[in-house]
Design an enzyme around this catalytic site. Structure first.
Site, mmCIF file in Angstrom:
data_model
loop_
_atom_site.group_PDB
_atom_site.id
_atom_site.type_symbol
_atom_site.label_atom_id
_atom_site.label_comp_id
_atom_site.label_asym_id
_atom_site.label_seq_id
_atom_site.Cartn_x
_atom_site.Cartn_y
_atom_site.Cartn_z
ATOM 1 N N ARG A 58 -27.782 -93.554 87.108
ATOM 2 C CA ARG A 58 -27.970 -94.723 85.895
ATOM 3 C C ARG A 58 -27.265 -94.319 84.781
ATOM 4 O O ARG A 58 -26.761 -95.363 84.135
ATOM 5 C CB ARG A 58 -29.576 -94.626 85.454
ATOM 6 C CG ARG A 58 -29.954 -95.435 84.274
ATOM 7 C CD ARG A 58 -31.162 -95.648 83.744
ATOM 8 N NE ARG A 58 -32.312 -94.899 84.282
ATOM 9 C CZ ARG A 58 -32.417 -93.576 83.509
ATOM 10 N NH1 ARG A 58 -31.914 -93.230 82.472
ATOM 11 N NH2 ARG A 58 -33.260 -92.663 83.953
ATOM 12 N N TYR A 106 -25.990 -120.507 75.490
ATOM 13 C CA TYR A 106 -26.517 -120.735 76.858
ATOM 14 C C TYR A 106 -28.188 -120.670 76.747
ATOM 15 O O TYR A 106 -28.820 -119.789 75.798
ATOM 16 C CB TYR A 106 -26.028 -119.221 77.469
ATOM 17 C CG TYR A 106 -26.798 -118.922 78.889
ATOM 18 C CD1 TYR A 106 -26.274 -120.144 79.868
ATOM 19 C CD2 TYR A 106 -27.602 -118.030 79.121
ATOM 20 C CE1 TYR A 106 -26.830 -119.881 81.316
ATOM 21 C CE2 TYR A 106 -28.091 -117.995 80.333
ATOM 22 C CZ TYR A 106 -27.874 -118.930 81.542
ATOM 23 O OH TYR A 106 -28.177 -118.593 82.517
ATOM 24 N N ASP A 148 -19.447 -114.814 73.803
ATOM 25 C CA ASP A 148 -19.852 -115.056 75.247
ATOM 26 C C ASP A 148 -18.490 -115.723 75.904
ATOM 27 O O ASP A 148 -18.381 -116.968 75.705
ATOM 28 C CB ASP A 148 -20.913 -115.691 75.421
ATOM 29 C CG ASP A 148 -21.657 -115.855 76.831
ATOM 30 O OD1 ASP A 148 -20.728 -116.099 77.872
ATOM 31 O OD2 ASP A 148 -22.790 -115.914 77.118
ATOM 32 N N LYS A 166 -20.724 -115.256 87.298
ATOM 33 C CA LYS A 166 -19.805 -116.601 87.324
ATOM 34 C C LYS A 166 -18.294 -116.372 87.863
ATOM 35 O O LYS A 166 -18.319 -115.765 88.801
ATOM 36 C CB LYS A 166 -20.027 -117.256 86.005
ATOM 37 C CG LYS A 166 -21.372 -117.195 85.458
ATOM 38 C CD LYS A 166 -22.350 -118.088 86.043
ATOM 39 C CE LYS A 166 -23.781 -117.867 85.699
ATOM 40 N NZ LYS A 166 -24.227 -118.061 84.235
HETATM 41 C C1 LIG Z 1 -25.117 -117.437 83.129
HETATM 42 C C2 LIG Z 1 -24.884 -117.168 81.902
HETATM 43 C C3 LIG Z 1 -25.366 -116.235 81.176
HETATM 44 C C4 LIG Z 1 -26.431 -115.336 81.921
HETATM 45 O O1 LIG Z 1 -26.098 -114.509 82.753
HETATM 46 P P1 LIG Z 1 -26.857 -114.187 84.150
HETATM 47 O O2 LIG Z 1 -25.991 -113.252 84.944
HETATM 48 O O3 LIG Z 1 -27.331 -115.278 84.878
HETATM 49 O O4 LIG Z 1 -28.092 -113.365 83.557
HETATM 50 C C5 LIG Z 1 -24.993 -116.046 79.920
HETATM 51 N N1 LIG Z 1 -24.221 -116.835 79.254
HETATM 52 C C6 LIG Z 1 -23.571 -117.936 79.977
HETATM 53 C C7 LIG Z 1 -22.536 -118.783 79.117
HETATM 54 C C8 LIG Z 1 -23.728 -117.989 81.416
HETATM 55 O O5 LIG Z 1 -23.286 -119.050 81.823
#
Ligand SMILES: *Cc1c(COP(=O)(O)O)cnc(C)c1O
Length: 389
Positions: free
Chosen positions: A50, A102, A176, A201
């Site tokens: 961890r 988001y 982000d 993503k």
């Molecule tokens: C999907 C997403 C998140 C969250 O990520 P997860 O891996 O689904 O927890 C945060 N910010 C954006 C812009 C996203 O598209």
């Protein structure tokens, strides 16, 4: 590796050949614990998985290198990375967030952080004056996404960074960067303190692992977040780190194809009489096209558009695509389409959706890496079929 180009770093950063076997690919290190020579004297740099794991460290170094950052940290999801940042703050602290952040980030701010005494003000940061007006003496974070989801509004990162330094010097700027990936945008170079990715993503890119990552330059910030990564424990498995690292090696190749397809799709939709509006930062018609052209090195693979008609027309559209799959998420090699008002943004009130321009006819496309001509043909067929009631 920092002197090398993006593609070279994508393939090689963090990937040292195994000192014992010579294996070129870092192995999937599944051991949860590591042997010690004497109490408190581990043989290598690891004691417990961890706290630190070889496969994870390889991925963290690779992500950091691609963002031009000194440090990287990986998490079990993008949401876990978000929660870990917010855990740096205390009751009474205040956050400022872009209003179309988001949905999961909005949910964490309003339903988890707020009951713990950390309040968030949501502002339209494309209005330059809105940010200084929302700053309080206890503001600790300014949090933005650009392009935003799903209306792909572009925010001038350097301008926001300058406003934060001037009006909220005690605050950090978090970006982000999920929608563009480090291939098309490097927020740290534009003045951000932390870059966040949902690795789920584009970074992993194959829709088969849920993961998150942070990148930063500041040593003290890194130490704080590394402490919280271990203390909270939302770390990814070695297997997922291996998958994400394998995905990362083709990021530059995939992003070029995502973009090529998005441009073909945006141009086709812009010329279609069955479409009311196309939103793509690469189109000259996009309201912040010039900012995007200046701060990004490409326009990405996401395209949103308003289909001519109503909710029923939009619903029928999804019945007739053969390549674009009706699904949430984005950034994978396969093309996806979704209806934000009913799917990803259903949790917002109708008023909030109206303010953000999320109408019932707004369709969001994540263009994959298939043949552009097939994607365009798929959309042409579905648009025509959707008009037949
Ligand atoms: C999907 C997403 C998140 C969250 O990520 P997860 O891996 O689904 O927890 C945060 N910010 C954006 C812009 C996203 O598209």
């Amino acid at each position: 590796m920092s002197n090398f180009g993006f593609a070279t770093r994508a393939v090689h950063a963090g990937q040292e050949a195994d000192g014992v076997t010579g294996a070129v690919i870092p192995s999937i290190s599944v051991s949860t614990t590591f042997k010690q020579n004497a109490p408190g004297e581990p043989i290598g740099p690891y004691d417990y998985s961890r706290s630190g794991n070889p496969t994870r460290i390889a991925f963290e170094q690779a992500v950091a290198s691609l963002e031009g950052a000194k440090h990287g940290l990986a998490f079990s999801s993008g949401s876990a990375a978000i929660a870990t940042i917010v855990n740096m703050f205390s009751p009474g602290d205040h956050l400022i967030s872009v209003n179309d952040v988001y949905g999961g980030t909005n949910r964490y701010f309003t339903r988890v952080a707020k009951p713990h005494g950390i309040e968030t003000t949501f502002v339209d940061i494309t209005e330059a004056s809105a940010l200084p007006a929302s700053v309080r003496p206890n503001t600790k974070v300014v949090w933005i996404e650009t392009p935003t989801n799903p209306t792909l509004r572009v925010i001038d990162i350097a301008a926001v960074a300058a406003l934060v330094r001037e009006h909220a010097p005690q605050a950090i700027l978090v970006i982000d960067n999920t929608f563009l990936s480090p291939y098309f945008q490097n927020p740290l170079k534009l003045g951000a303190d932390i870059v966040l990715h949902s690795v789920t993503k584009y970074l992993n890119g194959h829709s088969d692992a849920v993961m998150g990552a942070l990148a930063m330059n500041d040593d003290a910030l890194f130490q704080k977040l590394k402490f919280l990564q271990n203390a909270i424990g939302a770390v990814p498995s070695a297997f997922d780190c291996f998958l994400a690292n394998r995905g990362l090696k083709t990021l530059h190749v995939r992003m070029e194809q995502h973009q090529k397809n998005a441009i073909a799709v945006a141009n086709f939709l812009a010329a279609s009489p069955l479409v009311d509006e196309v939103i793509y930062p690469g189109l000259a018609s996009h309201p912040q096209h010039e900012i995007a052209a200046r701060q990004q090195s490409g326009f990405g693979g996401m395209v949103s558009f308003r289909i001519k008609g109503d909710l029923a027309t939009a619903t029928r559209f999804f019945q007739h695509t053969r390549i674009f799959a009706l699904a949430e998420s984005l950034g994978g090699v396969e093309s996806l389409a979704e209806l934000p008002s009913v799917m990803t943004h259903a949790a917002l009130t109708p008023e909030e959706r109206a303010t953000l321009g999320i109408t019932d006819t707004l369709i969001r496309l994540s263009c994959g890496i298939e043949d552009a001509v097939d994607l365009v043909e798929d959309l042409r067929h579905a648009l025509e079929a959707a008009q037949q009631a």
